[in-house]
Motif scaffolding. Sequence first.
Motif, PDB file in Angstrom:
ATOM      1  N   LEU A   1      23.528  56.020  58.166  1.00 18.46           N
ATOM      2  CA  LEU A   1      22.758  57.182  57.713  1.00 18.46           C
ATOM      3  C   LEU A   1      22.104  56.919  56.367  1.00 18.46           C
ATOM      4  CD1 LEU A   1      25.108  60.147  58.734  1.00 18.46           C
ATOM      5  CD2 LEU A   1      22.807  59.698  59.605  1.00 18.46           C
ATOM      6  N   VAL A   2      22.834  56.285  55.467  1.00 19.51           N
ATOM      7  CA  VAL A   2      22.272  56.007  54.133  1.00 19.51           C
ATOM      8  C   VAL A   2      21.178  54.943  54.220  1.00 19.51           C
ATOM      9  CG1 VAL A   2      22.791  55.130  51.829  1.00 19.51           C
ATOM     10  CG2 VAL A   2      24.403  56.684  52.958  1.00 19.51           C
ATOM     11  N   LEU A   3      21.500  53.804  54.824  1.00 21.70           N
ATOM     12  CA  LEU A   3      20.540  52.693  54.860  1.00 21.70           C
ATOM     13  C   LEU A   3      19.344  53.023  55.763  1.00 21.70           C
ATOM     14  CD1 LEU A   3      22.934  49.598  55.049  1.00 21.70           C
ATOM     15  CD2 LEU A   3      21.839  50.621  53.053  1.00 21.70           C
ATOM     16  N   GLY A   4      19.588  53.648  56.906  1.00 25.00           N
ATOM     17  CA  GLY A   4      18.493  53.977  57.814  1.00 25.00           C
ATOM     18  C   GLY A   4      17.532  54.986  57.215  1.00 25.00           C
ATOM     19  N   THR A   5      18.068  55.983  56.504  1.00 30.51           N
ATOM     20  CA  THR A   5      17.208  56.993  55.875  1.00 30.51           C
ATOM     21  C   THR A   5      16.396  56.386  54.740  1.00 30.51           C
ATOM     22  OG1 THR A   5      18.820  58.713  56.415  1.00 30.51           O
ATOM     23  CG2 THR A   5      17.181  59.235  54.736  1.00 30.51           C
ATOM     24  N   LEU A   6      17.036  55.570  53.917  1.00 27.86           N
ATOM     25  CA  LEU A   6      16.321  54.929  52.809  1.00 27.86           C
ATOM     26  C   LEU A   6      15.225  54.003  53.327  1.00 27.86           C
ATOM     27  CD1 LEU A   6      19.276  54.097  50.375  1.00 27.86           C
ATOM     28  CD2 LEU A   6      17.580  55.930  50.164  1.00 27.86           C
ATOM     29  N   ALA A   7      15.524  53.246  54.377  1.00 22.57           N
ATOM     30  CA  ALA A   7      14.516  52.340  54.941  1.00 22.57           C
ATOM     31  C   ALA A   7      13.343  53.122  55.512  1.00 22.57           C
ATOM     32  CB  ALA A   7      15.157  51.472  56.027  1.00 22.57           C
ATOM     33  N   ALA A   8      13.633  54.226  56.208  1.00 21.77           N
ATOM     34  CA  ALA A   8      12.555  55.048  56.770  1.00 21.77           C
ATOM     35  C   ALA A   8      11.709  55.666  55.668  1.00 21.77           C
ATOM     36  CB  ALA A   8      13.150  56.137  57.664  1.00 21.77           C
ATOM     37  N   ALA A   9      12.349  56.122  54.596  1.00 19.17           N
ATOM     38  CA  ALA A   9      11.604  56.715  53.478  1.00 19.17           C
ATOM     39  C   ALA A   9      10.705  55.679  52.812  1.00 19.17           C
ATOM     40  CB  ALA A   9      12.581  57.310  52.464  1.00 19.17           C
ATOM     41  N   ALA A  10      11.209  54.441  52.696  1.00 21.15           N
ATOM     42  CA  ALA A  10      10.423  53.382  52.053  1.00 21.15           C
ATOM     43  C   ALA A  10       9.201  52.999  52.877  1.00 21.15           C
ATOM     44  CB  ALA A  10      11.306  52.158  51.825  1.00 21.15           C
ATOM     45  N   LEU A  11       9.323  53.091  54.203  1.00 22.60           N
ATOM     46  CA  LEU A  11       8.231  52.675  55.078  1.00 22.60           C
ATOM     47  C   LEU A  11       7.344  53.834  55.528  1.00 22.60           C
ATOM     48  CD1 LEU A  11      10.153  50.155  57.371  1.00 22.60           C
ATOM     49  CD2 LEU A  11       8.660  49.622  55.458  1.00 22.60           C
ATOM     50  N   TRP A  12       7.683  55.047  55.103  1.00 21.54           N
ATOM     51  CA  TRP A  12       6.970  56.226  55.597  1.00 21.54           C
ATOM     52  C   TRP A  12       5.496  56.192  55.212  1.00 21.54           C
ATOM     53  CZ3 TRP A  12       7.677  61.727  53.189  1.00 21.54           C
ATOM     54  CH2 TRP A  12       6.871  62.642  53.873  1.00 21.54           C
ATOM     55  N   ARG A  13       5.185  56.190  53.917  1.00 27.91           N
ATOM     56  CA  ARG A  13       3.800  56.262  53.470  1.00 27.91           C
ATOM     57  C   ARG A  13       3.394  55.056  52.624  1.00 27.91           C
ATOM     58  NH1 ARG A  13       0.904  60.717  53.691  1.00 27.91           N
ATOM     59  NH2 ARG A  13      -0.144  60.237  51.743  1.00 27.91           N
ATOM     60  N   SER A  14       4.308  54.144  52.423  1.00 27.74           N
ATOM     61  CA  SER A  14       3.998  52.976  51.602  1.00 27.74           C
ATOM     62  C   SER A  14       3.242  51.936  52.423  1.00 27.74           C
ATOM     63  CB  SER A  14       5.281  52.357  51.046  1.00 27.74           C
ATOM     64  OG  SER A  14       6.004  53.301  50.284  1.00 27.74           O
ATOM     65  N   GLU A  15       2.277  51.315  51.795  1.00 26.71           N
ATOM     66  CA  GLU A  15       1.525  50.235  52.413  1.00 26.71           C
ATOM     67  C   GLU A  15       1.688  48.987  51.544  1.00 26.71           C
ATOM     68  OE1 GLU A  15       0.122  50.170  55.280  1.00 26.71           O
ATOM     69  OE2 GLU A  15       0.312  52.321  55.740  1.00 26.71           O
ATOM     70  N   PHE A  16       2.247  47.946  52.112  1.00 26.17           N
ATOM     71  CA  PHE A  16       2.453  46.718  51.358  1.00 26.17           C
ATOM     72  C   PHE A  16       2.493  45.540  52.326  1.00 26.17           C
ATOM     73  CE2 PHE A  16       6.473  48.794  52.256  1.00 26.17           C
ATOM     74  CZ  PHE A  16       7.219  47.789  52.868  1.00 26.17           C
ATOM     75  N   PHE A  17       2.327  44.359  51.769  1.00 31.55           N
ATOM     76  CA  PHE A  17       2.323  43.149  52.597  1.00 31.55           C
ATOM     77  C   PHE A  17       3.700  42.941  53.236  1.00 31.55           C
ATOM     78  CE2 PHE A  17       3.106  38.575  53.044  1.00 31.55           C
ATOM     79  CZ  PHE A  17       2.078  38.248  53.917  1.00 31.55           C
TER      80      PHE A  17
END
Length: 268
Positions: free
Chosen positions: A80-96
């Motif tokens: 729950l902690v790692l999956g939520t953080l990963a989803a939040a990081a990839l939600w609107r961020s655009e990076f290589f």
Amino acid sequence: MHSNRAPLFVRIAAWGGVVFLHFPLLIIAIYAFNTEDAAFSFPPQGLTLRWFSEAAGRSDILEAVTLSLKIASLSTAIALVLGTLAAAALWRSEFFGKNAISLLLLLPIALPGIVTGLALLSAFKTVGLEPGLLTIVIGHATFCVVVVFNNVIARFRRTSWSLVEASMDLGASGWQTFRYVVLPNLGSALLAGGMLAFALSFDEIIVTTFTAGHERTLPLWLLNQLGRPRDVPVTNVVALLVMMITAIPILGAWWLTRDDETAASGGK
């Protein structure tokens, strides 16, 4: 007028698949109540709760159930902690490398369990970590993260960013925005992801075989019972218990996310 109802043969095929998948489970459930001592006397001569009382009095079963519940709970909490953080990081961020990271997050559940188990065992041996409770939890968390990530990222994509902007415009801090705006929108997705992760962890056996060491979870206990035909009635009871414990979270997760499925199928 066009009808969305499926043709008759499609419905028959669908129900046929359901029966084919669940018929063996029904047989196990019936034999869990069989009065005969024989492993598979057909037809059953009657119904009894004798095997349930015997299973409840077995210390090895209770220890295996307790261990599996502990592992599933810890793995789900980490996911729950790692999956939520990963989803939040990839939600609107655009990076290589964003797509590559998304693929790597999904890879553990896509790979065969034996490959994941061997890889984890090799990694644990490399760092000098002996197989046990910790290694099982780490192994289960690797694929439980995927389930939580998929649920949370799907809900993030359906969440309007304007809500976050409005909260910030009204003077809310980042934590307040997360607590009062983002988290309520993620509530059912987190609960559904956690329930699915718990169910996956509770009955997982392939990865557990490589990472358990001397620990014996409930699925490993069931595997060991295959060589003890005299214990088959009790084994059937434990198998029925596993099916019930895993089915309830899965059905609950489906119920919590049914609105998401309706919205996805109804979108044009």
